[in-house]
Motif scaffolding. Structure first.
Motif, PDB file in Angstrom:
ATOM      1  N   THR A 190      39.780  35.742  39.081  1.00  0.00           N
ATOM      2  CA  THR A 190      41.176  36.148  38.920  1.00  0.00           C
ATOM      3  C   THR A 190      41.251  37.675  38.898  1.00  0.00           C
ATOM      4  O   THR A 190      40.501  38.330  38.149  1.00  0.00           O
ATOM      5  CB  THR A 190      41.771  35.593  37.618  1.00  0.00           C
ATOM      6  OG1 THR A 190      41.645  34.171  37.615  1.00  0.00           O
ATOM      7  CG2 THR A 190      43.245  35.955  37.497  1.00  0.00           C
ATOM      8  N   ASN A 239      43.601  42.891  45.033  1.00  0.00           N
ATOM      9  CA  ASN A 239      44.925  42.283  44.941  1.00  0.00           C
ATOM     10  C   ASN A 239      45.979  43.377  45.049  1.00  0.00           C
ATOM     11  O   ASN A 239      46.142  44.201  44.146  1.00  0.00           O
ATOM     12  CB  ASN A 239      45.066  41.538  43.607  1.00  0.00           C
ATOM     13  CG  ASN A 239      46.456  40.926  43.433  1.00  0.00           C
ATOM     14  OD1 ASN A 239      47.227  40.821  44.383  1.00  0.00           O
ATOM     15  ND2 ASN A 239      46.767  40.526  42.205  1.00  0.00           N
ATOM     16  N   PRO A 263      48.910  37.859  39.560  1.00  0.00           N
ATOM     17  CA  PRO A 263      47.455  37.718  39.613  1.00  0.00           C
ATOM     18  C   PRO A 263      46.990  36.932  40.848  1.00  0.00           C
ATOM     19  O   PRO A 263      47.605  35.935  41.233  1.00  0.00           O
ATOM     20  CB  PRO A 263      47.120  36.954  38.327  1.00  0.00           C
ATOM     21  CG  PRO A 263      48.254  37.255  37.407  1.00  0.00           C
ATOM     22  CD  PRO A 263      49.464  37.361  38.283  1.00  0.00           C
ATOM     23  N   LYS A 276      43.998  40.867  38.479  1.00  0.00           N
ATOM     24  CA  LYS A 276      45.341  41.345  38.203  1.00  0.00           C
ATOM     25  C   LYS A 276      45.788  42.298  39.313  1.00  0.00           C
ATOM     26  O   LYS A 276      44.983  42.722  40.134  1.00  0.00           O
ATOM     27  CB  LYS A 276      45.382  42.038  36.842  1.00  0.00           C
ATOM     28  CG  LYS A 276      45.147  41.092  35.673  1.00  0.00           C
ATOM     29  CD  LYS A 276      45.233  41.826  34.352  1.00  0.00           C
ATOM     30  CE  LYS A 276      45.020  40.865  33.187  1.00  0.00           C
ATOM     31  NZ  LYS A 276      45.101  41.554  31.873  1.00  0.00           N
TER      32      LYS A 276
END
Length: 367
Positions: free
Chosen positions: A312, A285, A290, A314
Motif C-alpha cells: 500500500t 502513487n 492510497p 499513500k
C-alpha cells in the motif's frame, strides 16, 4: 488485269497454306457429370480430338479455369488423320453445389485456341455425428475437462456446467474430491448414473472467498466407483481471471483515485552465464487515494522471482519491486543471447489496473 491475277495468286497461295495447317476437331466440347457425391471423390472425363489437317498437330498448353480441375493431354505430335485425348479430372472435395469449369487448349491448329467445358452438381457429404462427450474418465464420459470462467469481477459468484454421461454397460457412481482452492466448488447432480443416463457437474466460483486477483487456476478430481485417483485422466482444471470492479465509483472517487506510475521496461544489463542479478524497480502513487498492490504476476518463476516491497502506497509515496534473476533455466545456466520476460502489476488504479513491465537482459557469450 495483271493486278487481279496477282491478287488471285496470293489468295490461292494463302488458301493452300491454310489447308496444309493442322485442324483440330472434338467429338464433344462439353461434358455434364450430372449429380456427383462429394464423398466419392474425384471424377474424370475424356475429350477426344482429331487432326483433320495436313500437318502434325501439337498441343502447346491445356489450362483449366480452376485449381480444382486438372487436365492431362497428348503431348506428342498428332499426325494428320490421327486422334489424341485430353483427360479432365474434377475434385469435388469441399465444393458442394453446381459447378461449371472451362478448359482452354492452345495449339498450332488453324484455330489456335479452343475451349471445352465440364459441369455438374456436387452433393455434399453427410456431416459426421458430433460426439457430445469426447472426454473420458474411466467409463465416465464428459463434455469437457476444463471449466474456464474467463474474466470475473471481484464480488461475483459465477457457475459453469460440465455434462457427464454413462455410456458403459454398468451403473457408475460419481463424486468429487480434492478441491485445491476454496474459491471453487463442484457438485454432481446425479451420484448413481445408470446406463445411458447423464448428469451435470455444477462448478461454482466465488470471488469473495480469498483475496485473489488476476489469473487463477485450480483443480478438482472426479471419483468414479469410489476410486480416488489424482491423475490427469480424472482431473478437471478450473480457470478464471479476477478483475476489480470499478463500475460503482463516483466521478469524485475517480478524480481522487490512485494513479500507478512505473517504467514499462527495465534493463538488467549484460550478465555472465549463471550469474545472479538483483534489481529494484521503483513505482509510485501519483493519485490522491492510497494505491493498493492487489497481485504481482510472474510467469517466469523458473528464471527469476519478483515481489513488491510495499503493498500500500499513500499519495506521493514510492515502493519497490524486487527482481532477482537466478541465471538458470531448468538447473542449467542460461545460454548466450537476449532475454525478454513480462511481469504484471495489478493495483486498484481504475485507469490502469494491470500494468505490464518488460524485463530485459543479455547473457554474454563465454569465450
Amino acid at each position: 488485269m495483271k493486278r487481279n491475277l496477282l491478287l488471285s495468286a496470293m489468295l490461292f497461295t494463302a488458301c493452300t497454306l491454310f489447308a496444309q495447317q493442322p485442324v483440330i476437331t472434338f467429338d464433344k466440347t462439353e461434358h455434364d457429370f450430372g449429380k456427383i457425391q462429394e464423398a466419392d471423390g474425384r471424377v474424370t472425363t475424356v475429350f477426344e480430338f482429331k487432326n483433320e489437317g495436313m500437318e502434325p498437330l501439337v498441343l502447346s498448353n491445356v489450362r483449366a479455369s480452376c485449381g480444382c480441375t486438372t487436365p492431362t493431354w497428348t503431348k506428342t505430335p498428332v499426325e494428320p488423320g490421327e486422334k489424341g485425348a485430353i483427360t479432365v479430372t474434377y475434385n469435388p472435395n469441399g465444393r458442394p453445389g453446381r459447378f461449371q469449369k472451362t478448359i482452354t487448349i492452345t495449339s498450332n491448329a488453324t484455330e489456335p485456341t479452343k475451349k471445352v467445358f465440364i459441369k455438374g452438381e456436387v452433393i455434399p457429404k453427410a456431416a459426421k455425428p458430433v460426439n457430445k462427450y469426447p472426454e473420458k474418465m474411466g467409463d465416465l464420459s464428459l463434455t469437457a475437462k476444463t471449466a474456464n470462467f474467463g474474466v470475473v469481477k471481484k464480488g461475483q459468484t459465477v457457475d459453469k456446467v460440465i455434462e457427464y454421461a454413462n455410456l458403459s454397460e454398468e451403473e457408475l457412481k460419481v463424486d468429487i474430491f480434492y478441491k485445491e482452492d476454496e474459491s471453487f466448488d463442484a457438485q454432481p447432480s446425479l451420484l448413481n448414473v445408470k446406463k445411458g443416463e447423464s448428469g451435470q457437474l455444477l462448478i461454482r466460483f466465488d470471488t469473495e472467498k480469498g483475496n485473489k486477483y488476476g489469473p487463477q487456476e485450480s483443480a478438482l478430481y472426479v471419483v468414479v466407483n469410489g476410486k480416488k485417483q489424482v491423475t490427469d485422466e480424472y482431473k478437471i482444471v478450473v480457470k478464471a481471471d479476477v478483475e476489480e470492479d470499478f463500475s460503482s465509483l463516483t466521478p469524485e472517487q475517480l478524480q481522487n483515485a490512485p494513479i500507478l506510475e512505473v517504467a514499462p521496461s527495465v534493463d538488467l544489463g549484460v550478465i555472465t552465464p549463471g550469474k545472479k542479478v538483483k534489481k529494484n524497480i521503483s513505482f509510485s502513487n501519483a493519485g490522491a487515494s492510497p494505491l493498493i498492490v492487489r497481485a504481482l504476476i510472474n510467469s517466469s518463476t523458473d528464471m527469476f522471482t519478483a515481489a513488491a516491497r510495499a503493498n500500500t502506497l499513500k499519495s506521493g509515496k514510492k515502493g519497490n519491486i524486487v527482481v532477482e534473476l537466478n541465471g538458470k533455466l531448468g538447473g542449467d545456466n542460461l545460454k548466450a543471447g537476449e532475454y525478454h520476460r513480462i511481469i504484471t502489476l495489478i493495483t486498484n488504479d481504475p485507469k490502469n489496473p494491470k500494468q505490464q513491465i518488460k524485463i530485459n537482459w543479455v547473457v554474454a557469450e563465454v569465450k
